[in-house]
Structures are given as C-alpha cells and as structure tokens.
Design an enzyme around this catalytic site. Structure first.
Site, mmCIF file in Angstrom:
data_model
loop_
_atom_site.group_PDB
_atom_site.id
_atom_site.type_symbol
_atom_site.label_atom_id
_atom_site.label_comp_id
_atom_site.label_asym_id
_atom_site.label_seq_id
_atom_site.Cartn_x
_atom_site.Cartn_y
_atom_site.Cartn_z
ATOM 1 N N ILE A 150 23.274 29.510 30.582
ATOM 2 C CA ILE A 150 21.813 29.594 30.477
ATOM 3 C C ILE A 150 21.382 29.167 29.068
ATOM 4 O O ILE A 150 21.923 29.653 28.072
ATOM 5 C CB ILE A 150 21.356 31.048 30.767
ATOM 6 C CG1 ILE A 150 21.645 31.410 32.221
ATOM 7 C CG2 ILE A 150 19.877 31.254 30.464
ATOM 8 C CD1 ILE A 150 20.925 30.551 33.242
ATOM 9 N N HIS A 189 29.517 39.224 37.276
ATOM 10 C CA HIS A 189 30.774 38.618 36.827
ATOM 11 C C HIS A 189 31.935 39.324 37.533
ATOM 12 O O HIS A 189 31.961 40.563 37.608
ATOM 13 C CB HIS A 189 30.912 38.737 35.304
ATOM 14 C CG HIS A 189 32.143 38.049 34.803
ATOM 15 N ND1 HIS A 189 32.214 36.672 34.667
ATOM 16 C CD2 HIS A 189 33.368 38.535 34.465
ATOM 17 C CE1 HIS A 189 33.432 36.351 34.248
ATOM 18 N NE2 HIS A 189 34.148 37.456 34.118
ATOM 19 N N GLY A 246 27.421 31.092 47.649
ATOM 20 C CA GLY A 246 26.185 31.845 47.824
ATOM 21 C C GLY A 246 26.354 33.172 48.550
ATOM 22 O O GLY A 246 25.382 33.704 49.093
ATOM 23 N N SER A 247 27.555 33.744 48.537
ATOM 24 C CA SER A 247 27.719 35.024 49.249
ATOM 25 C C SER A 247 26.943 36.141 48.541
ATOM 26 O O SER A 247 26.450 37.061 49.197
ATOM 27 C CB SER A 247 29.198 35.388 49.392
ATOM 28 O OG SER A 247 29.754 35.726 48.146
HETATM 29 C C1 GAR Z 1 31.315 35.269 42.393
HETATM 30 O O1 GAR Z 1 32.572 35.875 42.440
HETATM 31 C C2 GAR Z 1 30.662 35.522 41.044
HETATM 32 O O2 GAR Z 1 30.946 36.783 40.518
HETATM 33 C C3 GAR Z 1 31.292 34.445 40.215
HETATM 34 O O3 GAR Z 1 31.321 33.313 41.048
HETATM 35 C C4 GAR Z 1 31.447 33.748 42.409
HETATM 36 C C5 GAR Z 1 30.359 33.090 43.226
HETATM 37 O O4 GAR Z 1 30.480 33.386 44.598
HETATM 38 N N1 GAR Z 1 30.558 34.229 39.006
HETATM 39 C C6 GAR Z 1 31.136 33.957 37.837
HETATM 40 O O5 GAR Z 1 32.326 33.789 37.708
HETATM 41 C C7 GAR Z 1 30.173 33.861 36.659
HETATM 42 N N2 GAR Z 1 30.889 33.898 35.417
HETATM 43 P P1 GAR Z 1 29.248 33.217 45.591
HETATM 44 O O6 GAR Z 1 28.658 31.825 45.358
HETATM 45 O O7 GAR Z 1 29.859 33.337 46.966
HETATM 46 O O8 GAR Z 1 28.245 34.305 45.311
#
Ligand code: GAR
Length: 209
Positions: free
Chosen positions: A94, A110, A12-13
C-alpha cells in the site's frame, strides 16, 4: 453503515468470507461498496460479480512506474471514499500516501502469527513454506491495522493453528484459512463497524461490551 472497499489479488476466499458474513448478519452496520483487484484473472473478481459488488482492476503493470500507479491507486481510493479498506489477500504494498490519507482505516489479514513469518517476501503460500521449513508446531493468522511498514501496524486479532506432521504448504494454508482467517477478518470488520475497537498510542483497545 461502514462503507468498505476490499482489495484482493487471487482466490478471494477471504473476500467470500466477508461477503457471506455481511449476508448472514455476522457483520452488521457494514457494506462492501467495491472491490479493487490488481490481477485481471483473479477468481476473486467472479466472487465480487456473483454478489453484485462493483470491481475495479488496477495493476501496477499498466503504469509507467510505481509512482504513477501509487498516484492513480490513491486517487481511485479517494474517489471511492471508504470508511474502511480491507486488504484480503492483496499482494501489492500500500502506498505511503494512501496510509496517510486513511489513518487507522486500513486493515490486513496475514497468514501467520506476527511477528513470525512476515515482512518483505512473506506472502501467500510462501509464508506456510517458511513455517514448515522452520518446523514450527503452531502457526496461525493475524489481522492488523496497516501503517507505513510491512505487516507492522497495530494488531487487532490473532488465532493460533496447529501444524500437523504431514502438512504440505497447501494443507497448512487451507487449515489456517478455515480455522483463523475466515473467522478473524469478518469479526474485525464487525468490531470496527460497531465501534468496539480503537487505536490508542499505537495499540488496539477494545471497548467493554
Ligand atoms: C491469504 O492466506 C492471506 O492471508 C494472504 O494471501 C492469501 C489470500 O487468499 N495474504 C498475505 O499473505 C498478505 N501478506 P484469498 O485470496 O483466498 O483470500
């Protein structure tokens, strides 16, 4: 006021970056009205709670099949009635019915420069593992609208990030978040909330400022 629902799966950053930007004025004319999470153990849920944002846990695992999950997920989203849906590290595809119900109103972040290292099987740390395996010198992040494809919708913003000699997938992931994702995603929400971007013939157009 743009009513925004943020979908998350893990740390969730990116959600944190959005909540901080709303509080600091980096995002104006928008509020996070709810968080949807597919993982009951996600740290993202603690972040939502700290900011008093209601969170809903919906996992495909709790439904007899994907079709049932898709139906329930879309129905829940329709009840929440957002102006914008933000996929902030949401690792569930989705449903098509949701894309149709919210055309050009779903965005995703992404962790690569699309069309590199994206599509089926490219998510989270795996994206950075593949980038290091390939030996690219530059990677980055992309924010895009979501269509029926996988990471295929109109691109809103991209930012390159340098790959360093001694990078691990973890160190690269962190740098891409810090230098690109946590900046681009709040910016895109602010742009949408303030009417600065629109989609025309499958491409994103910016209004002159
Ligand atoms: C992030 O790096 C986001 O870009 C990626 O997952 C991570 C979640 O981090 N998303 C994908 O790969 C979607 N295809 P977070 O939970 O700390 O925001």
């Amino acid at each position: 006021m743009l009513k925004t629902v943020v979908c998350v799966s893990g740390g969730g950053s990116n959600l944190q970056a959005i909540l901080d930007a709303v509080e600091s004025g980096g995002i104006t004319n928008a509020q996070v009205s709810a968080v949807i999470c597919n993982n009951p153990g996600a740290k993202a849920l603690e972040r939502a709670a700290r900011h008093n944002v209601p969170a809903i846990v919906m996992s495909p695992k709790n439904y007899p099949d994907r079709a049932e999950f898709h139906r329930a997920f879309t129905e829940k989203m329709c009840q929440l009635d957002p102006d914008l849906i933000v996929l902030a590290g949401f690792l569930v595809k989705i449903p098509e019915e949701m894309v149709k119900r919210f055309p050009n109103r779903i965005i995703n972040v992404h962790p690569s420069l699309i069309p590199s290292f994206c599509g089926v099987g490219y998510y989270g740390l795996k994206v950075h593992e593949k980038a290091l395996e390939r030996g690219v010198r530059v990677t980055g992040a992309t924010v895009h609208f979501v269509n029926e494809g996988m990471d295929e919708g109109p691109i809103i913003a991209q930012k390159p990030v340098e790959v360093l000699e001694d990078d691990t997938p973890q160190s690269l992931q962190r740098r891409v978040m810090e230098q690109a994702e946590w900046i681009l995603l709040p910016q895109a929400i602010d742009d949408i909330a303030n009417g600065r971007i629109r989609v025309e013939e499958g491409r994103v157009r910016r209004s002159p400022v």
